[in-house]
Scaffold this motif. Structure first.
Motif, PDB file in Angstrom:
ATOM      1  N   ASP A  32     -70.906   1.160  39.486  1.00  0.00           N
ATOM      2  CA  ASP A  32     -69.626   0.502  39.138  1.00  0.00           C
ATOM      3  C   ASP A  32     -69.221   0.335  37.812  1.00  0.00           C
ATOM      4  OD1 ASP A  32     -66.837  -0.745  39.205  1.00  0.00           O
ATOM      5  OD2 ASP A  32     -67.581  -2.876  39.326  1.00  0.00           O
ATOM      6  N   GLY A  33     -68.594   1.761  37.241  1.00  0.00           N
ATOM      7  CA  GLY A  33     -68.795   1.890  35.826  1.00  0.00           C
ATOM      8  C   GLY A  33     -70.125   2.233  35.175  1.00  0.00           C
ATOM      9  N   SER A  34     -70.665   1.438  34.274  1.00  0.00           N
ATOM     10  CA  SER A  34     -72.062   1.772  34.049  1.00  0.00           C
ATOM     11  C   SER A  34     -72.954   0.776  34.555  1.00  0.00           C
ATOM     12  CB  SER A  34     -71.933   1.482  32.349  1.00  0.00           C
ATOM     13  OG  SER A  34     -71.519   0.064  32.059  1.00  0.00           O
ATOM     14  N   ASP A  35     -72.591  -0.015  35.578  1.00  0.00           N
ATOM     15  CA  ASP A  35     -73.262  -1.025  36.266  1.00  0.00           C
ATOM     16  C   ASP A  35     -73.621  -0.344  37.397  1.00  0.00           C
ATOM     17  OD1 ASP A  35     -73.215  -2.673  33.839  1.00  0.00           O
ATOM     18  OD2 ASP A  35     -71.640  -4.060  34.856  1.00  0.00           O
ATOM     19  N   TRP A  36     -74.798  -1.117  38.283  1.00  0.00           N
ATOM     20  CA  TRP A  36     -75.069  -1.025  39.541  1.00  0.00           C
ATOM     21  C   TRP A  36     -74.629  -2.486  40.390  1.00  0.00           C
ATOM     22  CZ3 TRP A  36     -76.547   3.352  41.937  1.00  0.00           C
ATOM     23  CH2 TRP A  36     -77.184   4.504  41.210  1.00  0.00           C
ATOM     24  N   VAL A  37     -74.184  -2.204  41.469  1.00  0.00           N
ATOM     25  CA  VAL A  37     -73.764  -3.295  42.392  1.00  0.00           C
ATOM     26  C   VAL A  37     -74.359  -3.644  43.735  1.00  0.00           C
ATOM     27  CG1 VAL A  37     -72.080  -5.050  43.484  1.00  0.00           C
ATOM     28  CG2 VAL A  37     -71.549  -3.895  41.225  1.00  0.00           C
ATOM     29  N   LEU A  38     -75.553  -4.338  43.935  1.00  0.00           N
ATOM     30  CA  LEU A  38     -76.202  -4.474  44.990  1.00  0.00           C
ATOM     31  C   LEU A  38     -75.782  -5.348  46.169  1.00  0.00           C
ATOM     32  CD1 LEU A  38     -78.150  -2.963  42.830  1.00  0.00           C
ATOM     33  CD2 LEU A  38     -79.988  -4.102  44.053  1.00  0.00           C
ATOM     34  N   TRP A  47     -85.418  -2.256  46.864  1.00  0.00           N
ATOM     35  CA  TRP A  47     -85.179  -0.804  47.050  1.00  0.00           C
ATOM     36  C   TRP A  47     -83.997  -0.865  48.015  1.00  0.00           C
ATOM     37  CZ3 TRP A  47     -88.320   2.370  44.527  1.00  0.00           C
ATOM     38  CH2 TRP A  47     -89.523   2.028  44.197  1.00  0.00           C
ATOM     39  N   ALA A  48     -82.955   0.288  47.500  1.00  0.00           N
ATOM     40  CA  ALA A  48     -81.748   0.173  48.114  1.00  0.00           C
ATOM     41  C   ALA A  48     -81.180   1.865  48.226  1.00  0.00           C
ATOM     42  CB  ALA A  48     -80.644  -0.358  47.299  1.00  0.00           C
ATOM     43  N   GLN A  49     -80.377   2.031  49.175  1.00  0.00           N
ATOM     44  CA  GLN A  49     -79.764   3.230  49.332  1.00  0.00           C
ATOM     45  C   GLN A  49     -78.737   3.394  48.179  1.00  0.00           C
ATOM     46  OE1 GLN A  49     -80.631   5.369  51.669  1.00  0.00           O
ATOM     47  NE2 GLN A  49     -81.357   4.716  53.363  1.00  0.00           N
ATOM     48  N   THR A  50     -78.672   4.415  47.784  1.00  0.00           N
ATOM     49  CA  THR A  50     -77.560   4.942  46.882  1.00  0.00           C
ATOM     50  C   THR A  50     -77.306   6.323  46.970  1.00  0.00           C
ATOM     51  OG1 THR A  50     -78.916   6.085  45.168  1.00  0.00           O
ATOM     52  CG2 THR A  50     -79.047   3.732  44.992  1.00  0.00           C
ATOM     53  N   ASP A  51     -76.179   6.731  46.493  1.00  0.00           N
ATOM     54  CA  ASP A  51     -75.685   8.171  46.530  1.00  0.00           C
ATOM     55  C   ASP A  51     -76.810   9.215  45.973  1.00  0.00           C
ATOM     56  OD1 ASP A  51     -73.312   7.284  47.619  1.00  0.00           O
ATOM     57  OD2 ASP A  51     -72.239   7.357  45.770  1.00  0.00           O
ATOM     58  N   LEU A 100     -78.737 -10.422  48.588  1.00  0.00           N
ATOM     59  CA  LEU A 100     -77.955  -9.712  47.617  1.00  0.00           C
ATOM     60  C   LEU A 100     -76.646  -9.662  48.059  1.00  0.00           C
ATOM     61  CD1 LEU A 100     -80.880  -7.725  48.026  1.00  0.00           C
ATOM     62  CD2 LEU A 100     -80.495  -7.915  45.447  1.00  0.00           C
ATOM     63  N   ASP A 101     -75.701 -10.323  47.171  1.00  0.00           N
ATOM     64  CA  ASP A 101     -74.234 -10.478  47.536  1.00  0.00           C
ATOM     65  C   ASP A 101     -73.505 -10.209  46.078  1.00  0.00           C
ATOM     66  OD1 ASP A 101     -71.763 -11.069  48.267  1.00  0.00           O
ATOM     67  OD2 ASP A 101     -72.053 -13.243  48.381  1.00  0.00           O
ATOM     68  N   GLY A 102     -73.123  -8.841  46.108  1.00  0.00           N
ATOM     69  CA  GLY A 102     -72.569  -8.440  44.861  1.00  0.00           C
ATOM     70  C   GLY A 102     -73.473  -8.611  43.462  1.00  0.00           C
ATOM     71  N   VAL A 103     -74.654  -8.324  43.544  1.00  0.00           N
ATOM     72  CA  VAL A 103     -75.644  -8.558  42.319  1.00  0.00           C
ATOM     73  C   VAL A 103     -75.241  -7.493  41.502  1.00  0.00           C
ATOM     74  CG1 VAL A 103     -78.001  -8.283  41.457  1.00  0.00           C
ATOM     75  CG2 VAL A 103     -77.235  -9.909  43.672  1.00  0.00           C
TER      76      VAL A 103
END
Length: 396
Positions: free
Chosen positions: A162-168, A187-191, A227-230
């Motif tokens: 999200d812009g220059s950030d990551w949201v988990l 650890w999380a799935q990303t594009d 993790l709720d919109g971290v």
């Protein structure tokens, strides 16, 4: 011909003299950890287990850090830089006190710290590793999810840009140290594939409710991670790895410690059974004088001895840089399974007293039921070794 009077004394808990294979430094590490456990853990751990609470876990972490046990096999950044074998011996002594205490050290050093040390940026390392090595900061490792265990590639936790950030967003389950942690490696799935993130636990949207009603690892903090919109800056992502090889490399480090640690639980239960059998009198004599009891004691000791020899061999290979992941799987598969069987047999030697927390056996039994599952189930390690033997993957 040398007479038996000139031979070293027979040691009931080291019947083949494995101590002869250890260096003075290795014995010194073992003695230091054993002393700390005797002073700081053993008098209290049965009560912690019964209440499901470890008193002053942060104070305990600092004492473990002061002895150099947190991330002890890592180099630099305040870590002790000890050998793999020394780390293994420390795990054995810690788990001889309780699997939960070894888990605290293992998750801190072999999962959270190792992930940062191996895959993190220099900024991550400088910010977190010195404080984690001293016990000033506690870490946890978020991989397992409520519906995802042995198949981490199917994890549902996602990180989106999200812009220059990551949201988990997502949930992790059965996380040791979670609700007392200062930092979580998640650890999380990303594009871009699976990625790891260094998440300060004060970040808005992060919470770690403690899991209650456990009957295993009760002297250990176990939590869910929510993790709720971290929202994290781009720099929070571990830069040096993509895909599952990141978390799997960390798990392999932790499994190595389990190969050793499980033998600590086995030794404690064997020692309790041997002592009890020599004191418990039935039919006019100690039960250790009966053939069936001696058979149990000998068979327990035989499997314990083989397990320690296997752990030591794998430790030497790891120190030499020749240890393969499949060999760690074989060690974890064998040693936890045999440790659990040793505890179950020791319970029968103690009779009804075997279920009392006045003795360590039932506590070790219950704990090992968790150890048998985490860091890879029996089934998964069987298939890892099977694939290595046959060249055929049978996971699906």
């Amino acid at each position: 011909m040398m007479s038996t009077s000139n031979l070293p004394a027979f040691e009931p808990l080291d019947p083949v003299g494995i101590d002869d294979l250890l260096t003075p430094d290795e014995k010194a590490v073992r003695a230091s950890v054993r002393h700390l456990c005797a002073e700081r853990v053993d008098p209290f751990v049965a009560d912690w287990f019964e209440r499901g609470v470890v008193d002053d876990v942060r104070g305990l972490a600092k004492e473990l850090g002061a002895l150099g046990l947190l991330g002890m096999h890592l180099e630099g950044y305040g870590c002790a830089g000890m050998s793999a074998t020394e780390y293994g011996l420390a795990c054995l002594e810690l788990e001889a006190s309780d699997s939960g205490i070894r888990s605290l050290v293992s998750v801190q050093g072999s999962l959270a710290m190792y992930a940062i040390w191996r895959w993190g940026s220099e900024e991550h390392k400088l910010e977190w590793l010195p404080r984690m090595a001293s016990g000033e900061a506690i870490g946890c490792f978020g991989l397992t999810e409520p519906d995802i265990g042995s198949d981490p590639g199917s994890m549902r936790t996602r990180a989106r840009r999200d812009g220059s950030d990551w949201v988990l967003d997502g949930r992790k389950m059965w996380i040791t140290n979670g609700s007392v942690a200062d930092v979580a490696v998640v650890w999380a799935q990303t594009d871009e594939g699976v990625r790891g993130f260094v998440v300060p636990t004060t970040t808005p949207g992060f919470s770690a409710p403690e899991i209650k009603h456990k009957q295993s690892l009760r002297a250990s903090v176990t939590s869910e991670l929510v993790l709720d919109g971290v929202r994290l800056p781009d720099a929070a992502a571990l830069p040096e790895v993509r895909g599952l090889r990141g978390p799997l490399s960390c798990l392999n480090e932790a499994r190595f410690g389990i190969v050793w640690g499980s033998m600590g639980a086995a030794r404690s239960s064997l020692a309790a059974a041997l002592s009890y059998a020599g004191e418990r009198v039935q039919f006019g004599r100690p039960v250790s004088g009966f053939q069936l009891t001696q058979q149990k004691l000998v068979e327990m000791n035989l499997e314990y001895t083989k397990g320690v020899l296997l752990a030591l061999h794998l430790g030497r290979r790891k120190d030499a840089g020749t240890l393969r992941p499949e060999q760690v799987s074989l060690g974890k598969l064998n040693n936890v399974r045999e440790a659990l069987e040793i505890c179950r047999t020791a319970r029968t030697v103690l009779g009804a007293n075997g279920i009392s927390l006045e003795y360590p056996v039932i506590r070790h039994m219950n704990n090992l039921e968790s150890v048998l599952t985490y860091e890879g189930t029996v089934e998964m390690h069987t298939l890892v070794v099977g694939q290595a033997m046959t060249g055929q993957a049978a996971f699906r």
